[in-house]
Every structure is written in structure tokens, then in C-alpha cells.
Design an enzyme around this catalytic site. Structure first.
Site, PDB file in Angstrom:
ATOM      1  N   SER A 285     -12.341 -14.561  46.227  1.00 35.42           N
ATOM      2  CA  SER A 285     -11.853 -13.232  45.847  1.00 35.42           C
ATOM      3  C   SER A 285     -12.035 -12.230  46.970  1.00 35.42           C
ATOM      4  O   SER A 285     -11.461 -11.155  46.932  1.00 35.42           O
ATOM      5  CB  SER A 285     -12.644 -12.715  44.644  1.00 35.42           C
TER       6      SER A 285
ATOM      7  N   ASN B  93      -8.709  -7.183  45.020  1.00 38.58           N
ATOM      8  CA  ASN B  93     -10.071  -6.729  44.677  1.00 38.58           C
ATOM      9  C   ASN B  93     -10.506  -5.495  45.436  1.00 38.58           C
ATOM     10  O   ASN B  93     -11.406  -4.780  44.999  1.00 38.58           O
ATOM     11  CB  ASN B  93     -11.052  -7.879  44.862  1.00 38.58           C
TER      12      ASN B  93
ATOM     13  N   GLU C 250      -2.121 -14.260  45.623  1.00 39.73           N
ATOM     14  CA  GLU C 250      -2.304 -13.547  46.896  1.00 39.73           C
ATOM     15  C   GLU C 250      -2.492 -14.630  47.965  1.00 39.73           C
ATOM     16  O   GLU C 250      -3.444 -15.407  47.884  1.00 39.73           O
ATOM     17  CB  GLU C 250      -3.577 -12.691  46.787  1.00 39.73           C
TER      18      GLU C 250
ATOM     19  N   HIS D 255      -5.209 -17.161  46.463  1.00 35.76           N
ATOM     20  CA  HIS D 255      -5.997 -16.422  45.470  1.00 35.76           C
ATOM     21  C   HIS D 255      -5.201 -16.281  44.175  1.00 35.76           C
ATOM     22  O   HIS D 255      -4.328 -15.423  44.052  1.00 35.76           O
ATOM     23  CB  HIS D 255      -6.368 -15.044  46.063  1.00 35.76           C
TER      24      HIS D 255
HETATM   25  N1  NAD Z   1     -13.315 -15.263  37.715  1.00 36.46           N
HETATM   26  C1  NAD Z   1     -12.205 -14.691  38.155  1.00 36.46           C
HETATM   27  O1  NAD Z   1     -11.555 -13.919  37.445  1.00 36.46           O
HETATM   28  C2  NAD Z   1     -11.705 -14.999  39.546  1.00 36.46           C
HETATM   29  C3  NAD Z   1     -10.397 -14.611  39.878  1.00 36.46           C
HETATM   30  C4  NAD Z   1      -9.892 -14.970  41.134  1.00 36.46           C
HETATM   31  C5  NAD Z   1     -10.692 -15.667  42.035  1.00 36.46           C
HETATM   32  N2  NAD Z   1     -11.980 -16.018  41.679  1.00 36.46           N
HETATM   33  C6  NAD Z   1     -12.750 -16.781  42.665  1.00 36.46           C
HETATM   34  O2  NAD Z   1     -12.687 -18.151  42.287  1.00 36.46           O
HETATM   35  C7  NAD Z   1     -13.900 -18.820  42.686  1.00 36.46           C
HETATM   36  C8  NAD Z   1     -14.533 -19.469  41.470  1.00 36.46           C
HETATM   37  O3  NAD Z   1     -14.840 -18.445  40.542  1.00 36.46           O
HETATM   38  P1  NAD Z   1     -15.082 -18.789  38.990  1.00 36.46           P
HETATM   39  O4  NAD Z   1     -14.980 -17.496  38.265  1.00 36.46           O
HETATM   40  O5  NAD Z   1     -14.224 -19.937  38.584  1.00 36.46           O
HETATM   41  O6  NAD Z   1     -16.622 -19.254  39.044  1.00 36.46           O
HETATM   42  P2  NAD Z   1     -17.453 -20.064  37.946  1.00 36.46           P
HETATM   43  O7  NAD Z   1     -18.852 -19.621  38.099  1.00 36.46           O
HETATM   44  O8  NAD Z   1     -16.791 -19.984  36.614  1.00 36.46           O
HETATM   45  O9  NAD Z   1     -17.293 -21.596  38.448  1.00 36.46           O
HETATM   46  C9  NAD Z   1     -17.773 -22.064  39.668  1.00 36.46           C
HETATM   47  C10 NAD Z   1     -17.874 -23.577  39.607  1.00 36.46           C
HETATM   48  O10 NAD Z   1     -18.180 -24.054  40.926  1.00 36.46           O
HETATM   49  C11 NAD Z   1     -19.044 -25.164  40.765  1.00 36.46           C
HETATM   50  N3  NAD Z   1     -19.715 -25.444  42.030  1.00 36.46           N
HETATM   51  C12 NAD Z   1     -20.759 -24.809  42.598  1.00 36.46           C
HETATM   52  N4  NAD Z   1     -21.098 -25.399  43.762  1.00 36.46           N
HETATM   53  C13 NAD Z   1     -20.235 -26.442  43.932  1.00 36.46           C
HETATM   54  C14 NAD Z   1     -20.064 -27.435  44.946  1.00 36.46           C
HETATM   55  N5  NAD Z   1     -20.855 -27.497  46.005  1.00 36.46           N
HETATM   56  N6  NAD Z   1     -19.086 -28.347  44.786  1.00 36.46           N
HETATM   57  C15 NAD Z   1     -18.279 -28.331  43.689  1.00 36.46           C
HETATM   58  N7  NAD Z   1     -18.392 -27.402  42.718  1.00 36.46           N
HETATM   59  C16 NAD Z   1     -19.354 -26.476  42.828  1.00 36.46           C
HETATM   60  C17 NAD Z   1     -19.976 -24.735  39.640  1.00 36.46           C
HETATM   61  O11 NAD Z   1     -20.657 -25.853  39.086  1.00 36.46           O
HETATM   62  C18 NAD Z   1     -18.979 -24.091  38.671  1.00 36.46           C
HETATM   63  O12 NAD Z   1     -18.446 -25.050  37.764  1.00 36.46           O
HETATM   64  C19 NAD Z   1     -14.779 -17.761  43.341  1.00 36.46           C
HETATM   65  O13 NAD Z   1     -14.576 -17.807  44.734  1.00 36.46           O
HETATM   66  C20 NAD Z   1     -14.232 -16.466  42.749  1.00 36.46           C
HETATM   67  O14 NAD Z   1     -14.451 -15.348  43.584  1.00 36.46           O
HETATM   68  C21 NAD Z   1     -12.494 -15.707  40.458  1.00 36.46           C
END
Ligand code: NAD
Length: 296
Positions: free
Chosen positions: A118, A189, A151, A139
Site C-alpha cells: 500500500s 493512500n 494502481e 496495488h
Molecule cells: N487491507 C487492505 O485493505 C489493503 C488494500 C490494498 C493493499 N493492501 C496491502 O496488501 C498487503 C497484505 O495486506 P492484508 O490486509 O491482506 O494483510 P493481512 O494481515 O490480512 O494478511 C497478511 C498475510 O501474509 C501472511 N504472511 C506473513 N509473512 C509471510 C511470508 N513470509 N510468506 C507468506 N505469507 C506471509 C500472513 O500469514 C497473512 O496471512 C499489504 O502489503 C497491505 O498494505 C492492503
């Protein structure tokens, strides 16, 4: 491109896997936790069921989509045949740098490495690899199967060819890609998080309550969802991480996270994913405010 690997089975990972599988790509989801992988498949199934009920897809399409997805906790086998990796692991810079270093050494030479980060610099992530031209930001927005925007973020050395490929691929997923340059928080963001942070300050200073603030933004600004509800939806830990990256990157106080957000994250009150955020989701959809206890 045929084989797509998604790293991370959380909120975003399961949605990205769903979007690719529905368009017939072979999808592998890699996570460190079997429990999170199982939860991701359960979420994708539930979301596909909802689409069948709404007659947006047939039951056969649902079954075919699920058949295209495999899961593993074995990083090496999950990525080595991949044509494109979309990394959607926890928003933590050290973690992402390590994942990209590992991906670069295990993946085929021509594999494109995308990140769903993000806010973290694509150029910094690319610098951990020997294929800086093939590293790019992809993104997606939450919830991925519904939200149209992708994005597409170019790092300093991302090639035109890779950028065009990812723009075209996004369109194949029925998304609308927008190309942007690499800066903390990119466009989405950079604009959204200060608004969410300001909504949390407004709550913390007791200017109004959770529903009051959200209602003002929904009815007054025609936002489809209030900023506090949206923060719960994104995940308060994710919001905090993004603000920290922007605060670090711009060295500007305006991106400093509100203490209420920090307190809630420290209390593991992370929004929908933990059942409590600014609203309570423990019995399904949000039904009551819980943030009052954290106010000064
Ligand atoms: N939540 C949102 O609305 C949103 C929107 C756009 C982008 N993002 C981005 O997407 C990414 C993920 O966010 P999220 O909200 O899905 O997080 P989340 O916390 O829901 O999920 C993260 C996952 O990554 C896994 N993980 C951690 N270390 C790991 C590794 N070494 N190998 C494999 N898996 C691993 C965790 O076990 C977990 O299942 C982040 O970079 C976040 O900034 C989030």
C-alpha cells in the site's frame, strides 16, 4: 502468463487469488500459516457462493474457479514455476525485502515480481533483486473481486514492457489500471490515509461519535462508506503501517498516526479481521461502537 503465485493469504491475498482464478489462471497461494490458507479458501468459497446467489456467475464457474487454486506453505515449490508473483504479505518493509530477495533467487529469470504493498517504495523493493526492470507495484483495492481499480506503480527501473504487460493483465481481470510513479503511499493512500487519520483525531477529540463522523462523510461528501468503517475494513494495523511509511518517507508531522489508532492496534483491535474496531463485528455486520473506551 499462466501460472500466478500469490504470497500471503490474508484480506488481500484471497481476493487477488479469486480474481485471477475466475479468469482461468492457475493460482497458487503461499502463506506461512496453514490456518490462514484454509481461511482464504473458505472466504473465496463464501464470496463465490454469494456471486452464484446473485446470479453473477454459474455454479459451474464457481467450481471451476476453486479448481484453479492450490495452496502451500512451501515457499520454493509455490513460486518456482510461476510466471507472475503478486506479493500480498503483511505490510512490513523488512519482510517484503526478504521475500523479494528470496523470490529473485528461486523464480525463473523472466518471472515478473509484483507487490500489492500500500505504501512501501517499489524502487527499494526492486533493489533487493537482480531484475529491477521486472519489479512493479500492482496495488489492488479491497474487496478485490468487486473493486475496479488497480494502481500500477513503476519503480525507478521498471521497464515499459513490464508496465504495459501488467496494465494489459489488469484489464484482462476486468479491472481499470492507473499508472502512477513511486512515492510513499502512491496516490490512493497518500490521499486516503490522512483523511482516515483525521477522522480518528476527530473521534479522539470527541467532536462527534463513530457513527456521527461516518454519517457526515457519507451524507455530506457522498462517500459510499464512512472513514472509520473503511479503516475497520482495511485493518487498523494496515492503516498504521501505511501512515508510518508515509511519516518516515516525507518526514512530515501531518502523517503522524493518531494516538487512538496506535492504542487500538496495540490492543489488537484491528477491525473486521479481529471482530472489533471502531465498530463491533463479533455477531456479523457492524452493530455497535466500541472505540469510546480508548478515548482520552
Ligand atoms: N487491507 C487492505 O485493505 C489493503 C488494500 C490494498 C493493499 N493492501 C496491502 O496488501 C498487503 C497484505 O495486506 P492484508 O490486509 O491482506 O494483510 P493481512 O494481515 O490480512 O494478511 C497478511 C498475510 O501474509 C501472511 N504472511 C506473513 N509473512 C509471510 C511470508 N513470509 N510468506 C507468506 N505469507 C506471509 C500472513 O500469514 C497473512 O496471512 C499489504 O502489503 C497491505 O498494505 C492492503
Amino acid at each position: 502468463m499462466e501460472n500466478i503465485t500469490i504470497i500471503g493469504a490474508g484480506t488481500m491475498g484471497n481476493g487477488i487469488a479469486h480474481a485471477f482464478a475466475q479468469k482461468n489462471y492457475n493460482v497458487t497461494i503461499v502463506d506461512i500459516s496453514n490456518e490462514n490458507l484454509d481461511r482464504a479458501i473458505a472466504t473465496i468459497t463464501k464470496n463465490l457462493d454469494r456471486m452464484v446467489t446473485k446470479e453473477k456467475i454459474t455454479n459451474e464457474e464457481k467450481i471451476n474457479t476453486l479448481k484453479k487454486i492450490t495452496t502451500t506453505t512451501d515457499f520454493d515449490s509455490g513460486v518456482k514455476e510461476s510466471d507472475l508473483v503478486v506479493e500480498a504479505a503483511t505490510e512490513n518493509i523488512d519482510l517484503k525485502l526478504k521475500i523479494f530477495k528470496d523470490l529473485d533467487s528461486i523464480c525463473k529469470d523472466d518471472t515478473i515480481l509484483a507487490t500489492n504493498t500500500s505504501s512501501i517504495s517499489i524502487t527499494q523493493i526492486a533493489n533487493k533483486t537482480n531484475r529491477k526492470d521486472k519489479v512493479i507495484g500492482m496495488h489492488f483495492m479491497n474487496p478485490v473481486p468487486i473493486m475496479k481499480l488497480v494502481e500500477v506503480i513503476r519503480g525507478k527501473e521498471t521497464s515499459d514492457e513490464v508496465t504495459n504487460l501488467i496494465m494489459t493483465l489488469s484489464r484482462k481481470l476486468d479491472k481499470i489500471p492507473v499508472e502512477v510513479n513511486d512515492a510513499p503511499g502512491f496516490v490512493a493512500n497518500r490521499i486516503l490515509m490522512p483523511m482516515i487519520n483525521e477522522a480518528i483525531h476527530t473521534l479522539n477529540e470527541n467532536v462527534s461519535d463513530v457513527e456521527g463522523i461516518d454519517t457526515v462523510m457519507i451524507l455530506g461528501m457522498s462517500h459510499p462508506m464512512g472513514p472509520l468503517h473503511l479503516a475497520d475494513f482495511i485493518g487498523l494495523d494496515v492503516c498504521l503501517s501505511i501512515l508510518e511509511v508515509m511519516y518516515d518517507g516525507f518526514k512530515d508531522e501531518k502523517y503522524k498516526a493518531c494516538s487512538l489508532l496506535v492504542d487500538m492496534v496495540n490492543n489488537n483491535t484491528l477491525g473486521i479481521k479481529t471482530g472489533q474496531g471502531f465498530y463491533d463485528y463479533s455477531e456479523g455486520p457492524r452493530n455497535k461502537k466500541v472505540a469510546a473506551q480508548f478515548r482520552k
